[in-house]
Design a protein around this motif. Structure first.
Motif, PDB file in Angstrom:
ATOM      1  N   UNK A   1      22.225  89.724  29.739  1.00  0.00           N
ATOM      2  CA  UNK A   1      22.471  88.814  28.518  1.00  0.00           C
ATOM      3  C   UNK A   1      24.096  88.679  28.439  1.00  0.00           C
ATOM      4  N   UNK A   2      24.110  87.491  27.858  1.00  0.00           N
ATOM      5  CA  UNK A   2      25.625  86.930  27.799  1.00  0.00           C
ATOM      6  C   UNK A   2      26.201  87.337  26.222  1.00  0.00           C
ATOM      7  N   UNK A   3      27.283  88.143  26.223  1.00  0.00           N
ATOM      8  CA  UNK A   3      27.666  88.174  24.801  1.00  0.00           C
ATOM      9  C   UNK A   3      28.978  87.119  24.573  1.00  0.00           C
ATOM     10  N   UNK A   4      28.326  86.171  23.715  1.00  0.00           N
ATOM     11  CA  UNK A   4      29.205  84.952  23.337  1.00  0.00           C
ATOM     12  C   UNK A   4      30.328  85.758  22.405  1.00  0.00           C
ATOM     13  N   UNK A   5      31.360  85.314  22.606  1.00  0.00           N
ATOM     14  CA  UNK A   5      32.397  85.808  21.467  1.00  0.00           C
ATOM     15  C   UNK A   5      32.104  84.859  20.267  1.00  0.00           C
ATOM     16  N   UNK A   6      32.403  85.655  19.272  1.00  0.00           N
ATOM     17  CA  UNK A   6      32.183  85.059  17.597  1.00  0.00           C
ATOM     18  C   UNK A   6      33.204  85.300  16.785  1.00  0.00           C
ATOM     19  N   UNK A   7      33.428  84.412  16.093  1.00  0.00           N
ATOM     20  CA  UNK A   7      34.354  84.589  14.917  1.00  0.00           C
ATOM     21  C   UNK A   7      34.134  85.571  13.871  1.00  0.00           C
ATOM     22  N   UNK A   8      34.848  86.680  13.888  1.00  0.00           N
ATOM     23  CA  UNK A   8      34.416  87.768  12.713  1.00  0.00           C
ATOM     24  C   UNK A   8      35.694  87.934  12.119  1.00  0.00           C
ATOM     25  N   UNK A   9      35.855  87.469  10.884  1.00  0.00           N
ATOM     26  CA  UNK A   9      36.901  87.512  10.069  1.00  0.00           C
ATOM     27  C   UNK A   9      37.998  86.880  10.319  1.00  0.00           C
ATOM     28  N   UNK A  10      39.123  87.619  10.884  1.00  0.00           N
ATOM     29  CA  UNK A  10      40.365  86.487  11.421  1.00  0.00           C
ATOM     30  C   UNK A  10      40.333  86.337  12.896  1.00  0.00           C
ATOM     31  N   UNK A  11      39.292  86.887  13.553  1.00  0.00           N
ATOM     32  CA  UNK A  11      39.562  86.921  14.998  1.00  0.00           C
ATOM     33  C   UNK A  11      38.232  86.970  15.828  1.00  0.00           C
ATOM     34  N   UNK A  12      38.188  86.772  17.157  1.00  0.00           N
ATOM     35  CA  UNK A  12      36.849  86.591  17.450  1.00  0.00           C
ATOM     36  C   UNK A  12      36.629  87.978  18.364  1.00  0.00           C
ATOM     37  N   UNK A  13      35.307  88.286  18.284  1.00  0.00           N
ATOM     38  CA  UNK A  13      34.841  89.627  18.696  1.00  0.00           C
ATOM     39  C   UNK A  13      33.890  89.370  19.851  1.00  0.00           C
ATOM     40  N   UNK A  14      33.660  90.379  20.569  1.00  0.00           N
ATOM     41  CA  UNK A  14      32.838  90.133  21.641  1.00  0.00           C
ATOM     42  C   UNK A  14      33.303  89.302  22.979  1.00  0.00           C
ATOM     43  N   UNK A  15      32.641  89.258  24.200  1.00  0.00           N
ATOM     44  CA  UNK A  15      33.073  88.557  25.405  1.00  0.00           C
ATOM     45  C   UNK A  15      34.571  89.093  25.753  1.00  0.00           C
ATOM     46  N   UNK A  16      34.979  88.401  26.731  1.00  0.00           N
ATOM     47  CA  UNK A  16      36.385  88.744  27.435  1.00  0.00           C
ATOM     48  C   UNK A  16      37.424  87.911  26.728  1.00  0.00           C
ATOM     49  N   UNK A  17      38.580  88.623  26.380  1.00  0.00           N
ATOM     50  CA  UNK A  17      39.589  87.717  25.806  1.00  0.00           C
ATOM     51  C   UNK A  17      40.862  87.927  27.026  1.00  0.00           C
ATOM     52  N   UNK A  18      41.198  86.738  27.344  1.00  0.00           N
ATOM     53  CA  UNK A  18      42.449  86.507  28.109  1.00  0.00           C
ATOM     54  C   UNK A  18      43.497  86.299  27.593  1.00  0.00           C
TER      55      UNK A  18
END
Lengths: 258, 395
Positions: free
Chosen positions: B242-259
């Motif tokens: 499955x692909x974990x899609x980044x999602x906005x949680x509070x003030x920042x994104x969670x999940x996925x890779x962050x570059x």
């Protein structure tokens, strides 16, 4: 005494291998070919000579489209040279060319040089292409060098490989652009011998050269060019013994002097 | 009477007139001088360190570092040792270097070939690219991408997004991460199987060409197999990835890779800058191949693309490879400009922060310099091997 023969009339159009009609070419403002008319019959051997800059090389390079002409028609084996890439490739498959500086591919062995185009252009199986290449290498008398690289051969050997490489495509016509001009004197003969053999087998040949001995032995016609025009054309006997124009006489006196 | 020419009586043979012995003497003198100088430097350094009461040695590598790093490819936090800091910095340097080398090579080759294009627009655009990126200092370019481009991106709430899957904002680029579940191993197996079968097909196609002259569209078949087989496995095993899609949680994104933007800025700048040099190498390499080669290939009836592939590029490579190696080394060394935007590379976290905290300047600088030296030598070694393979056989 007029011995010049109008070959264009003599040749039936069905046996014409190459026809140049009113060919004109300019390099910028420089008019390098002026109204060239030339018909080469199948099996004919033609030697083209003339001072440097007279357009000899340019003319034969137009025949396989290494140079583009601006006016006039070029018809090769019934096929008119157009801008169509497929036409050009087709013509190039049937017209072999040997260059002054050999232009062998230095990163490929002698055998690979000979089989490259048959494999990629004629789609021959490699084994078959190699067998054919070996035959031609034997004919130019260097089968033992097949696995060497061009840089390991002498100039004369390289030029003979270049001839074999062209023959592997089984061409209808061979163009020679000063094939011996870059060779040491003792290597000229080995290349000329191969060319004479080829001529005797009936290959249609156009040869830009200053080897007058070669012209005398094999040529059906000698063409003299100056300033982009065909000044004189005749059979070798008459051409050398009884040149018509002053320009030809001057040229012959200069190259035959020593 | 004519004077007879005779050789003058043989002079005494002095050993300094013998080139071999002379060379030996000079080499001994130079060696002694260098060793002497090295001794003085080491001696001087040690005595100065002693005077200031600085202990030497590599014990600090096992001490707790006490600082965090914004990007780490391995598990790391402030409780880990300085040794681990070194590893993190090294990996970050290798990451940006490897990505940069791959991208710069691709861009460089495209632009280099493009500059020779008969298409007026393509040739001009490539020419302008080279002149612009080659003539602006790299540091300035890194600062430009970081401050002028990436720092002006919107906050996470106003992220730029692509299909709600990729997000770009001031904190970086967020991309989906694959989550492997049970059965995902079969996809890997399928991929290996696909690669193996492509190899078999390639061999078979070569054999068939040898025997019959028929060519087989190996490339397209390979593409279908390599993409198709793993895809089939994915479906058959019940879609275990499955692909974990980044999602906005509070003030920042969670999940996925962050570059992180620091990596983006550094990578873009290094790639574009180095690619402009590689493009010039490629162009000069192609232009260095004698025009007669193209004419000979054309005269044999080879089309333009085949001429490029079979005749020009193989010969151009031997001109391109040596300067390509220096461009790769330059890129690795230039990656140390990371400090300017705070990308945690080897120089920033080790020769920077670690040095400040421990004061072990000599050891740290020595280690850092050796690492760059080793990486450059490794590139040099690989490229020399590659070059040897491409070299022409001469007389």
């Amino acid at each position: 005494m007029m011995t010049s023969v109008n070959n264009a009339e003599m040749a039936g159009s069905d046996s014409a291998m190459i026809e140049l009609r009113k060919l004109n070419k300019w390099y910028g403002d420089f008019h390098v070919l002026r109204d060239i008319d030339l018909t080469v019959r199948k099996g004919e051997r033609i030697v083209i000579c003339g001072p440097s800059g007279s357009g000899k090389s340019t003319m034969i390079r137009c025949i396989n489209r290494l140079e583009e002409h601006q006016q006039g028609d070029i018809i090769i084996n019934g096929r008119e040279m157009t801008n169509d890439l497929k036409d050009i490739e087709q013509v190039r498959m049937e017209v072999g060319m040997v260059f002054q500086h050999f232009n062998l591919f230095p990163h490929l062995t002698v055998l690979e040089n000979c089989t490259l185009a048959p494999i990629w252009v004629r789609k021959q199986p490699r084994k078959e292409a190699e067998a054919i290449a070996m035959q031609y290498l034997e004919r130019v008398r260097i089968p033992d060098q097949a696995d060497k690289y061009p840089g390991q051969l002498s100039g004369g050997q390289q030029q003979r490989v270049a001839i074999a490489r062209s023959l592997c495509m089984n061409p209808q016509v061979m163009l020679f652009d000063e094939p011996t001009s870059a060779l040491d004197p003792e290597m000229i003969k080995e290349v000329l011998d191969v060319m004479v053999e080829l001529a005797n087998e009936g290959m249609t040949m156009l040869c830009v050269t200053h080897e007058m001995g070669f012209a005398k032995t094999v040529a059906d016609r000698v063409i003299f060019m100056d300033e982009g025009q065909i000044v004189e054309e005749n059979e070798p006997e008459s051409f050398f013994n009884n040149p018509q124009s002053e320009r030809t006489k001057l040229f012959l006196s200069q190259i035959l002097q020593h | 009477m004519q004077e007879k020419h005779t050789m003058p009586a043989p002079a005494r043979h002095y050993f300094w007139n013998d080139p071999d012995k002379r060379a030996l003497v000079f080499q001994i003198i130079v060696t002694v001088a260098i060793l002497g100088l090295a001794f003085v430097v080491v001696e001087n350094t040690l005595s100065n360190l002693e005077k200031r009461g600085i202990t030497t040695g590599f014990d600090f590598l096992s001490q707790e570092s006490g600082f965090g790093i914004i990007q780490s490819l391995v598990e790391y936090d402030e409780t880990h040792s300085f040794g681990k800091t070194f590893i993190v910095g090294l990996l970050n340097t290798i990451l940006v270097s490897v990505l940069g080398i791959i991208l710069a090579t691709v861009v460089g080759f495209l632009v280099g070939v493009g500059r020779l294009s008969n298409n007026w627009l393509v040739a001009r655009v490539c020419g302008a690219y080279v002149e612009i990126f080659r003539n602006i200092p790299l540091l300035l370019q890194i600062l430009f991408w970081y401050f002028a481009v990436l720092r002006t991106l919107p906050s996470p709430r106003q992220s730029l997004d692509l299909y709600d899957t990729f997000f770009l904002n001031i904190r970086g680029l967020y991309i989906p991460a694959p989550i492997f579940q049970e059965g995902a191993i079969w996809i890997g197996v399928a991929l290996l199987l696909a690669i193996a079968s492509v190899w078999v097909i390639k061999r078979w196609a070569e054999q068939r060409q040898l025997a019959s002259g028929k060519t087989f569209p190996v490339f397209y078949t390979a593409a279908v197999i390599v993409i198709g087989l793993p895809l089939l496995a994915w479906f058959m095993t019940g879609q275990p990835v499955h692909w974990e899609v980044p999602a906005l949680k509070g003030f920042n994104f969670r999940g996925g890779y962050a570059v992180i933007p620091e990596l983006c800025a550094l990578l873009i700048a290094l790639t574009l800058y180095t690619a402009s040099y590689i493009a010039e190498n490629v162009r000069s390499g192609i232009e260095a191949v004698n025009k007669g080669q193209t004419e000979a290939a054309f005269a044999l009836g080879l089309p333009k693309s085949r001429t490029m592939q079979l005749v020009i590029i193989p010969q151009a490579m031997r001109v391109i490879i040596p300067p390509l190696a220096s461009q790769y080394m330059n890129l690795i060394k230039n990656s140390s400009l990371a400090t300017a935007v705070g990308y945690p590379d080897l120089v920033a976290v080790f020769a920077g922060t670690t040095l400040n905290q421990t004061g072990q300047a000599v050891e740290i600088i020595l280690i850092t310099m050796s690492v760059y030296l080793l990486m450059s030598l490794l590139v040099s070694l690989l490229m020399n091997m590659f070059n040897k393979k491409m070299a022409l056989a001469e007389r």
